[in-house]
Write a protein that holds these residues in place. Structure first.
Motif, mmCIF file in Angstrom:
data_model
loop_
_atom_site.group_PDB
_atom_site.id
_atom_site.type_symbol
_atom_site.label_atom_id
_atom_site.label_comp_id
_atom_site.label_asym_id
_atom_site.label_seq_id
_atom_site.Cartn_x
_atom_site.Cartn_y
_atom_site.Cartn_z
ATOM 1 N N LEU B 83 29.572 87.469 71.672
ATOM 2 C CA LEU B 83 29.958 87.316 70.261
ATOM 3 C C LEU B 83 31.012 88.340 69.826
ATOM 4 O O LEU B 83 32.022 87.965 69.228
ATOM 5 C CB LEU B 83 28.730 87.354 69.349
ATOM 6 N N PRO B 84 30.824 89.630 70.137
ATOM 7 C CA PRO B 84 31.901 90.564 69.777
ATOM 8 C C PRO B 84 33.213 90.229 70.479
ATOM 9 O O PRO B 84 34.288 90.382 69.900
ATOM 10 C CB PRO B 84 31.379 91.927 70.248
ATOM 11 N N ALA B 85 33.126 89.730 71.727
ATOM 12 C CA ALA B 85 34.350 89.432 72.479
ATOM 13 C C ALA B 85 35.121 88.262 71.858
ATOM 14 O O ALA B 85 36.342 88.246 71.875
ATOM 15 C CB ALA B 85 34.014 89.126 73.940
ATOM 16 N N ILE B 86 34.395 87.285 71.296
ATOM 17 C CA ILE B 86 35.092 86.101 70.768
ATOM 18 C C ILE B 86 35.447 86.243 69.290
ATOM 19 O O ILE B 86 36.043 85.340 68.719
ATOM 20 C CB ILE B 86 34.267 84.810 70.982
ATOM 21 N N LEU B 87 35.082 87.364 68.694
ATOM 22 C CA LEU B 87 35.282 87.522 67.248
ATOM 23 C C LEU B 87 36.726 87.254 66.779
ATOM 24 O O LEU B 87 36.918 86.515 65.794
ATOM 25 C CB LEU B 87 34.821 88.924 66.820
ATOM 26 N N PRO B 88 37.758 87.784 67.458
ATOM 27 C CA PRO B 88 39.127 87.496 66.977
ATOM 28 C C PRO B 88 39.445 86.001 66.977
ATOM 29 O O PRO B 88 40.040 85.494 66.029
ATOM 30 C CB PRO B 88 40.020 88.241 67.979
ATOM 31 N N SER B 89 39.035 85.280 68.025
ATOM 32 C CA SER B 89 39.286 83.832 68.078
ATOM 33 C C SER B 89 38.516 83.119 66.981
ATOM 34 O O SER B 89 39.015 82.169 66.364
ATOM 35 C CB SER B 89 38.827 83.251 69.421
ATOM 36 N N TYR B 90 37.294 83.584 66.741
ATOM 37 C CA TYR B 90 36.458 82.961 65.714
ATOM 38 C C TYR B 90 37.097 83.144 64.330
ATOM 39 O O TYR B 90 37.156 82.196 63.543
ATOM 40 C CB TYR B 90 35.056 83.573 65.765
ATOM 41 N N VAL B 91 37.577 84.353 64.074
ATOM 42 C CA VAL B 91 38.231 84.605 62.779
ATOM 43 C C VAL B 91 39.503 83.758 62.661
ATOM 44 O O VAL B 91 39.804 83.222 61.582
ATOM 45 C CB VAL B 91 38.526 86.112 62.605
ATOM 46 N N GLY B 92 40.220 83.586 63.795
ATOM 47 C CA GLY B 92 41.397 82.713 63.803
ATOM 48 C C GLY B 92 41.009 81.285 63.424
ATOM 49 O O GLY B 92 41.705 80.624 62.652
ATOM 50 N N GLY B 93 39.876 80.831 63.941
ATOM 51 C CA GLY B 93 39.368 79.498 63.610
ATOM 52 C C GLY B 93 38.988 79.389 62.148
ATOM 53 O O GLY B 93 39.275 78.385 61.481
ATOM 54 N N LEU B 94 38.369 80.458 61.625
ATOM 55 C CA LEU B 94 37.977 80.477 60.203
ATOM 56 C C LEU B 94 39.212 80.386 59.311
ATOM 57 O O LEU B 94 39.226 79.683 58.305
ATOM 58 C CB LEU B 94 37.229 81.769 59.871
ATOM 59 N N ARG B 95 40.256 81.121 59.743
ATOM 60 C CA ARG B 95 41.493 81.148 58.959
ATOM 61 C C ARG B 95 42.110 79.744 58.905
ATOM 62 O O ARG B 95 42.512 79.273 57.838
ATOM 63 C CB ARG B 95 42.442 82.112 59.658
ATOM 64 N N GLN B 96 42.137 79.091 60.061
ATOM 65 C CA GLN B 96 42.695 77.738 60.112
ATOM 66 C C GLN B 96 41.787 76.772 59.337
ATOM 67 O O GLN B 96 42.260 75.895 58.616
ATOM 68 C CB GLN B 96 42.806 77.302 61.566
ATOM 69 N N GLY B 97 40.487 76.993 59.462
ATOM 70 C CA GLY B 97 39.516 76.159 58.752
ATOM 71 C C GLY B 97 39.680 76.264 57.253
ATOM 72 O O GLY B 97 39.603 75.274 56.521
ATOM 73 N N TRP B 98 39.944 77.497 56.788
ATOM 74 C CA TRP B 98 40.164 77.717 55.353
ATOM 75 C C TRP B 98 41.389 76.929 54.887
ATOM 76 O O TRP B 98 41.343 76.228 53.871
ATOM 77 C CB TRP B 98 40.312 79.212 55.061
ATOM 78 N N ALA B 99 42.481 76.974 55.687
ATOM 79 C CA ALA B 99 43.706 76.263 55.300
ATOM 80 C C ALA B 99 43.447 74.756 55.204
ATOM 81 O O ALA B 99 43.829 74.109 54.228
ATOM 82 C CB ALA B 99 44.811 76.552 56.313
ATOM 83 N N PHE B 100 42.746 74.240 56.233
ATOM 84 C CA PHE B 100 42.449 72.804 56.231
ATOM 85 C C PHE B 100 41.565 72.439 55.035
ATOM 86 O O PHE B 100 41.775 71.426 54.373
ATOM 87 C CB PHE B 100 41.743 72.402 57.529
ATOM 88 N N SER B 101 40.542 73.257 54.777
ATOM 89 C CA SER B 101 39.594 72.899 53.718
ATOM 90 C C SER B 101 40.232 73.031 52.333
ATOM 91 O O SER B 101 39.935 72.255 51.425
ATOM 92 C CB SER B 101 38.316 73.734 53.817
ATOM 93 N N TRP B 102 41.148 73.979 52.186
ATOM 94 C CA TRP B 102 41.849 74.140 50.902
ATOM 95 C C TRP B 102 42.721 72.906 50.622
ATOM 96 O O TRP B 102 42.720 72.352 49.532
ATOM 97 C CB TRP B 102 42.680 75.432 50.935
ATOM 98 N N ARG B 103 43.414 72.452 51.686
ATOM 99 C CA ARG B 103 44.225 71.234 51.545
ATOM 100 C C ARG B 103 43.319 70.042 51.225
ATOM 101 O O ARG B 103 43.636 69.223 50.374
ATOM 102 C CB ARG B 103 44.955 70.936 52.858
ATOM 103 N N SER B 104 42.191 69.962 51.930
ATOM 104 C CA SER B 104 41.274 68.836 51.735
ATOM 105 C C SER B 104 40.745 68.812 50.310
ATOM 106 O O SER B 104 40.600 67.756 49.694
ATOM 107 C CB SER B 104 40.075 68.947 52.675
ATOM 108 N N LEU B 105 40.437 70.014 49.803
ATOM 109 C CA LEU B 105 39.885 70.104 48.446
ATOM 110 C C LEU B 105 40.880 69.529 47.430
ATOM 111 O O LEU B 105 40.516 68.736 46.553
ATOM 112 C CB LEU B 105 39.562 71.567 48.120
#
Lengths: 250, 172
Positions: B83-105
């Motif tokens: 989990l600590p090792a994948i944290l940067p990728s996970y945050v990258g996914g969250l960032r992209q997820g936020w962009a997609f969800s904001w557009r969707s909203l």
């Protein structure tokens, strides 16, 4: 003297590949410092991995004293998100059983002792990328010692360091070995390093790996003319072995 | 294995515009906030899962070996190392997820209005269009843009900078 590691006609091959190790037999006594010497690709690292139970032999038997072995890799392999102290504390935490979890304060104290042992107390809160190569290896050594296992396996740990740092770490390692009394199995392709550190040097052949030479190194063999004679003798044997297979020692 | 099992499905979901879920959400949940939450969720989840899977794939095999020699059990290997090792990728996914969800909203608010749904920026945009009031439309577009930039600057950029700096992947 009790044996810490026993190899009894051990064979190892990987799926559909040629045999890596063939009928390897040797004993290592408790508290002994043994150097395992051989050309690159001769199976030294595979042999260490089998002592650490990361690999299983395809034939023969391996016995390792109760408590198992700690492993120090060629690169320090520290976790980059943890500081030097936290890397050691994690090793301490993982070494604890479910029933004997120590308090964080106790772990921190032990980590401080280990950092002091490798002379890195002042750098406890630095992360791996903020440390030099030599410092990282010293943290890795402290982490390996944190596991409190009777055998310490070292896979060319100083191979990537400059000559001065390597020489300093040799002295540190010998001091720590005398202090802790661990059994050390040290893999190297440098004859000088093997003769300088080991009480015994085992020479491994290539393709497949077999023990083809063994030398006891007394204290007086480490200096002067006797050292030169011993180094020449082992180098000659290693050169013959490398020549036979057209390999290299790098 | 995770990638093989879910990879094509997740990639497919990422390609599918989350607005496509609006009609289904309206049928299931009516004109309620649940519709909006559902569309946001469907917009974000593929990116977040993709980030997680990419992170797991990029964990150096040496971390596994070190974990094993240190005596980590499966749980400790996951929580203390993976989990600590994948944290940067996970945050990258969250960032992209936020962009997609904001557009969707925004899209969901434009398409589905009325019922018990609140009044949002997308609704304002739609109202501006209905009234042919360009100033309202442009104001709504600027606010939507501003919210995106502010969230990026105040939330994701500092987290990412901190994660990369502590790992030596970015100059401090």
């Amino acid at each position: 003297m009790n044996e810490a590691v026993v190899f009894d006609t051990v064979d190892k091959s990987f799926a559909e590949g040629p045999e890596v190790l063939s009928e390897v037999s040797f004993d290592i006594a408790e508290g002994e410092f043994v150097c395992l010497l051989g050309a690159s690709g001769c199976g030294k690292s595979t042999l260490l991995s089998m002592i650490a139970q990361l690999e299983r032999p395809t034939g023969g038997a391996i016995e390792v004293t109760e408590g198992g072995a700690a492993f120090m890799f060629q690169d320090a392999s520290l976790f980059p998100w943890l500081t030097a102290e936290q890397n050691i504390m994690l090793a301490l935490r993982l070494a604890e059983g479910r029933c004997q979890i120590r308090q964080r304060k106790v772990r921190r104290q032990r980590a401080a002792e280990l950092l002091d042992l490798v002379r890195l107390s002042e750098h406890a809160h630095r992360r791996p990328h903020e440390l030099s190569g030599g410092m990282r290896q010293r943290v890795a050594l402290a982490r390996a010692l944190a596991q409190e296992r009777p055998v310490l396996l070292m896979d060319e740990p100083f191979g990537a360091l400059d000559a001065i740092t390597r020489s300093l770490l040799h002295e540190e390692l010998l001091r720590i070995w005398r202090t802790t009394g661990r059994t050390i199995v040290f893999v190297t392709h440098s004859v000088d390093e093997a003769v300088h550190l080991g009480q015994r040097v085992l020479l491994l052949s290539s393709r497949p790996g077999r023990i083809i030479g063994e030398w006891e190194v007394a204290e007086e063999d480490r200096e002067g003319a006797r050292r030169a004679v011993l180094v020449d003798e082992i180098t000659e044997r290693l050169r013959n072995e490398v020549g036979r297979h057209g390999g290299d020692t790098h | 294995m995770l990638r093989q099992a879910f990879g094509p499905l997740i990639s497919g979901l990422q390609v599918l515009p989350s607005v496509a879920w609006v009609p289904a959400a309206v049928i299931w949940f009516g004109l309620t906030d649940a519709t909006v939450y559902f569309v946001i969720f469907m917009g974000a989840i593929p990116s977040v899962v993709n980030g997680l899977i990419a992170g797991v794939r990029q964990v150096p095999p040496q971390h596994h070996r070190v974990g094993r020699v240190l005596g980590a059990n499966r749980w400790q290997m996951t929580t203390r190392i993976l989990l600590p090792a994948i944290l940067p990728s996970y945050v990258g996914g969250l960032r992209q997820g936020w962009a997609f969800s904001w557009r969707s909203l925004m899209a969901a608010e434009i398409i589905a209005t009325g019922g018990s749904m609140g009044f949002g920026l997308g609704t304002l945009l739609d109202q501006g269009r209905a009234l042919a009031d360009m100033s309202v439309v442009l104001t709504a577009v600027l606010i939507i843009l501003l919210v995106g930039v502010v969230v990026e600057l105040l939330v994701f950029a500092p987290i990412e900078r901190r994660l990369l700096t502590t790992r030596g992947l970015l100059e401090s």
